[in-house]
Design a protein around this motif. Structure first.
Motif, PDB file in Angstrom:
ATOM      1  N   ALA A  26      70.759   5.099  52.544  1.00  0.00           N
ATOM      2  CA  ALA A  26      71.229   5.879  53.686  1.00  0.00           C
ATOM      3  C   ALA A  26      72.656   5.525  54.081  1.00  0.00           C
ATOM      4  CB  ALA A  26      70.294   5.670  54.872  1.00  0.00           C
ATOM      5  N   SER A  27      73.180   4.415  53.568  1.00  0.00           N
ATOM      6  CA  SER A  27      74.532   4.003  53.946  1.00  0.00           C
ATOM      7  C   SER A  27      75.601   4.548  53.002  1.00  0.00           C
ATOM      8  CB  SER A  27      74.617   2.470  53.983  1.00  0.00           C
ATOM      9  OG  SER A  27      74.448   1.922  52.684  1.00  0.00           O
ATOM     10  N   PHE A  28      75.191   5.219  51.927  1.00  0.00           N
ATOM     11  CA  PHE A  28      76.146   5.789  50.982  1.00  0.00           C
ATOM     12  C   PHE A  28      76.464   7.234  51.348  1.00  0.00           C
ATOM     13  CE2 PHE A  28      73.821   2.787  48.021  1.00  0.00           C
ATOM     14  CZ  PHE A  28      74.789   1.798  48.103  1.00  0.00           C
ATOM     15  N   THR A  29      77.684   7.668  51.036  1.00  0.00           N
ATOM     16  CA  THR A  29      78.064   9.067  51.213  1.00  0.00           C
ATOM     17  C   THR A  29      77.430   9.882  50.094  1.00  0.00           C
ATOM     18  OG1 THR A  29      80.179   8.402  52.161  1.00  0.00           O
ATOM     19  CG2 THR A  29      79.989  10.671  51.373  1.00  0.00           C
ATOM     20  N   PRO A  30      76.574  10.852  50.405  1.00  0.00           N
ATOM     21  CA  PRO A  30      75.789  11.526  49.372  1.00  0.00           C
ATOM     22  C   PRO A  30      76.601  12.377  48.397  1.00  0.00           C
ATOM     23  CG  PRO A  30      75.484  12.594  51.500  1.00  0.00           C
ATOM     24  CD  PRO A  30      76.227  11.332  51.755  1.00  0.00           C
ATOM     25  N   THR A  31      77.812  12.802  48.789  1.00  0.00           N
ATOM     26  CA  THR A  31      78.583  13.707  47.942  1.00  0.00           C
ATOM     27  C   THR A  31      79.615  12.986  47.067  1.00  0.00           C
ATOM     28  OG1 THR A  31      80.148  14.044  49.764  1.00  0.00           O
ATOM     29  CG2 THR A  31      78.322  15.618  49.560  1.00  0.00           C
ATOM     30  N   ARG A  32      79.594  11.651  47.053  1.00  0.00           N
ATOM     31  CA  ARG A  32      80.558  10.897  46.264  1.00  0.00           C
ATOM     32  C   ARG A  32      79.820   9.933  45.346  1.00  0.00           C
ATOM     33  NH1 ARG A  32      85.113   8.351  49.634  1.00  0.00           N
ATOM     34  NH2 ARG A  32      86.371   8.984  47.859  1.00  0.00           N
ATOM     35  N   THR A  33      80.381   9.714  44.178  1.00  0.00           N
ATOM     36  CA  THR A  33      79.727   8.829  43.222  1.00  0.00           C
ATOM     37  C   THR A  33      79.739   7.383  43.718  1.00  0.00           C
ATOM     38  OG1 THR A  33      81.743   8.338  41.965  1.00  0.00           O
ATOM     39  CG2 THR A  33      80.446  10.279  41.290  1.00  0.00           C
ATOM     40  N   ILE A  34      78.822   6.623  43.173  1.00  0.00           N
ATOM     41  CA  ILE A  34      78.748   5.205  43.519  1.00  0.00           C
ATOM     42  C   ILE A  34      80.036   4.492  43.124  1.00  0.00           C
ATOM     43  CG2 ILE A  34      77.585   3.054  42.917  1.00  0.00           C
ATOM     44  CD1 ILE A  34      76.067   4.867  44.894  1.00  0.00           C
ATOM     45  N   GLY A  35      80.603   4.858  41.988  1.00  0.00           N
ATOM     46  CA  GLY A  35      81.832   4.228  41.532  1.00  0.00           C
ATOM     47  C   GLY A  35      82.974   4.425  42.506  1.00  0.00           C
ATOM     48  N   ARG A  36      83.117   5.644  43.022  1.00  0.00           N
ATOM     49  CA  ARG A  36      84.200   5.914  43.977  1.00  0.00           C
ATOM     50  C   ARG A  36      84.000   5.119  45.265  1.00  0.00           C
ATOM     51  NH1 ARG A  36      85.436  12.108  44.880  1.00  0.00           N
ATOM     52  NH2 ARG A  36      87.111  11.147  46.111  1.00  0.00           N
ATOM     53  N   GLN A  37      82.750   4.999  45.683  1.00  0.00           N
ATOM     54  CA  GLN A  37      82.486   4.270  46.919  1.00  0.00           C
ATOM     55  C   GLN A  37      82.682   2.768  46.737  1.00  0.00           C
ATOM     56  OE1 GLN A  37      79.160   5.945  49.384  1.00  0.00           O
ATOM     57  NE2 GLN A  37      78.875   7.311  47.629  1.00  0.00           N
ATOM     58  N   LEU A  38      82.322   2.247  45.577  1.00  0.00           N
ATOM     59  CA  LEU A  38      82.568   0.832  45.317  1.00  0.00           C
ATOM     60  C   LEU A  38      84.066   0.558  45.182  1.00  0.00           C
ATOM     61  CD1 LEU A  38      79.712  -0.120  42.820  1.00  0.00           C
ATOM     62  CD2 LEU A  38      79.872  -0.645  45.261  1.00  0.00           C
ATOM     63  N   THR A  39      84.785   1.499  44.581  1.00  0.00           N
ATOM     64  CA  THR A  39      86.235   1.352  44.453  1.00  0.00           C
ATOM     65  C   THR A  39      86.886   1.282  45.826  1.00  0.00           C
ATOM     66  OG1 THR A  39      86.278   2.497  42.325  1.00  0.00           O
ATOM     67  CG2 THR A  39      88.342   2.415  43.557  1.00  0.00           C
ATOM     68  N   GLU A  40      86.447   2.124  46.749  1.00  0.00           N
ATOM     69  CA  GLU A  40      86.969   2.099  48.115  1.00  0.00           C
ATOM     70  C   GLU A  40      86.683   0.754  48.786  1.00  0.00           C
ATOM     71  OE1 GLU A  40      85.518   5.302  50.427  1.00  0.00           O
ATOM     72  OE2 GLU A  40      86.938   6.761  49.605  1.00  0.00           O
ATOM     73  N   ALA A  48      89.665  -9.241  44.207  1.00  0.00           N
ATOM     74  CA  ALA A  48      90.017  -9.209  42.780  1.00  0.00           C
ATOM     75  C   ALA A  48      88.756  -9.057  41.952  1.00  0.00           C
ATOM     76  CB  ALA A  48      90.760 -10.487  42.398  1.00  0.00           C
ATOM     77  N   THR A  49      88.143  -7.880  42.014  1.00  0.00           N
ATOM     78  CA  THR A  49      86.957  -7.614  41.218  1.00  0.00           C
ATOM     79  C   THR A  49      87.019  -6.169  40.738  1.00  0.00           C
ATOM     80  OG1 THR A  49      84.528  -7.765  41.172  1.00  0.00           O
ATOM     81  CG2 THR A  49      85.532  -6.868  43.172  1.00  0.00           C
ATOM     82  N   THR A  50      86.004  -5.746  40.017  1.00  0.00           N
ATOM     83  CA  THR A  50      85.941  -4.380  39.499  1.00  0.00           C
ATOM     84  C   THR A  50      84.576  -3.790  39.805  1.00  0.00           C
ATOM     85  OG1 THR A  50      85.067  -5.054  37.333  1.00  0.00           O
ATOM     86  CG2 THR A  50      87.490  -5.004  37.607  1.00  0.00           C
ATOM     87  N   VAL A  51      84.492  -2.482  39.688  1.00  0.00           N
ATOM     88  CA  VAL A  51      83.213  -1.809  39.890  1.00  0.00           C
ATOM     89  C   VAL A  51      82.191  -2.317  38.885  1.00  0.00           C
ATOM     90  CG1 VAL A  51      82.026   0.408  39.738  1.00  0.00           C
ATOM     91  CG2 VAL A  51      84.237   0.246  40.905  1.00  0.00           C
ATOM     92  N   GLU A  52      82.620  -2.451  37.624  1.00  0.00           N
ATOM     93  CA  GLU A  52      81.707  -2.922  36.579  1.00  0.00           C
ATOM     94  C   GLU A  52      81.198  -4.330  36.886  1.00  0.00           C
ATOM     95  OE1 GLU A  52      84.310   0.243  34.972  1.00  0.00           O
ATOM     96  OE2 GLU A  52      84.677  -1.619  36.080  1.00  0.00           O
ATOM     97  N   ALA A  53      82.090  -5.176  37.396  1.00  0.00           N
ATOM     98  CA  ALA A  53      81.696  -6.550  37.714  1.00  0.00           C
ATOM     99  C   ALA A  53      80.698  -6.583  38.870  1.00  0.00           C
ATOM    100  CB  ALA A  53      82.921  -7.385  38.055  1.00  0.00           C
TER     101      ALA A  53
END
Length: 211
Positions: A26-40, A48-53
């Motif tokens: 429920a805390s994620f924006t439903p219209t955006r990918t998980i990667g974009r939200q983690l990047t933000e 100093a980390t990455t989405v993959e990490a």
């Protein structure tokens, strides 16, 4: 004044205090990918980390970054919520039912992450109903048992799990499959307008629930 308080909280959220919510999806924006939200998140916390990490840290494959929240299972969402909470290595971590919906292997992985975070010097407050996992994995240093919104017993984990002093603590542990699966006496109270004098003894006095 309210703006000043909000700016202050912005310096604390994620950096000083990490929070893994119970219903992470429920805390994620439903219209955006998980990667974009983690990047933000990474950008906002300047880490100093990455989405993959981040995904790998909680035992998830990198391709999930292309998924939308509705495409995740509840367990996946819980682990991504924990990844967000751990992103900036906060000295205080609040984790509300982070193992909800996880299988035993994933549960063990998540609890080991929390234990490792604490071992690095952080304070970790884990809110959970999963006493079986706490007992089997030994991740907690101290345990506080709550009943009807009040702490009824607190102490070292080994003491609370092996020599509980409160009737409710004993009833909770007796209800575990490993300890005989005995039902807890009575029925849970309605927490709205609860009599402040109400105790577990009042519940136990009503007898055991129908099997």
């Amino acid at each position: 004044m309210s703006r000043a308080r909000e700016r202050h909280w912005q310096t604390l959220r994620g950096r000083t205090v990490g929070f893994a919510p119970q219903s992470a999806a429920a805390s994620f924006t439903p219209t955006r990918t998980i990667g974009r939200q983690l990047t933000e998140t990474i950008s906002a916390l300047d880490t100093a980390t990455t989405v993959e990490a981040l995904l790998g840290h909680v035992g998830l494959p990198p391709h999930l970054q292309h998924s939308y929240p509705h495409e995740l299972s509840g367990g996946m969402a819980q682990r991504i919520g924990l990844a967000v909470a751990l992103c900036a290595d906060p000295p205080l971590l609040l984790a509300d039912e982070p193992t909800a919906g996880l299988d035993p292997q994933a549960t063990a992985h998540v609890l080991r992450l929390l234990r490792a975070h604490a071992d690095r010097g952080a304070a970790v407050l884990l809110i959970t109903h999963d006493l079986q996992a706490l007992e089997n994995l030994g991740v907690a240093d101290d345990i506080a048992v709550m009943y009807a919104g009040r702490i009824v017993e607190a102490g070292p984990a080994t003491t609370v799990l092996n020599q509980p002093s409160h009737d409710y603590s004993r009833a909770l542990l007796a209800a575990l499959p490993s300890r005989g699966l005995h039902p807890i006496p009575g029925l849970p109270p309605e927490l709205t307008n609860l009599d402040p004098t109400y105790t577990f003894a009042d519940r136990a006095a009503t007898g055991r629930p129908t099997q």
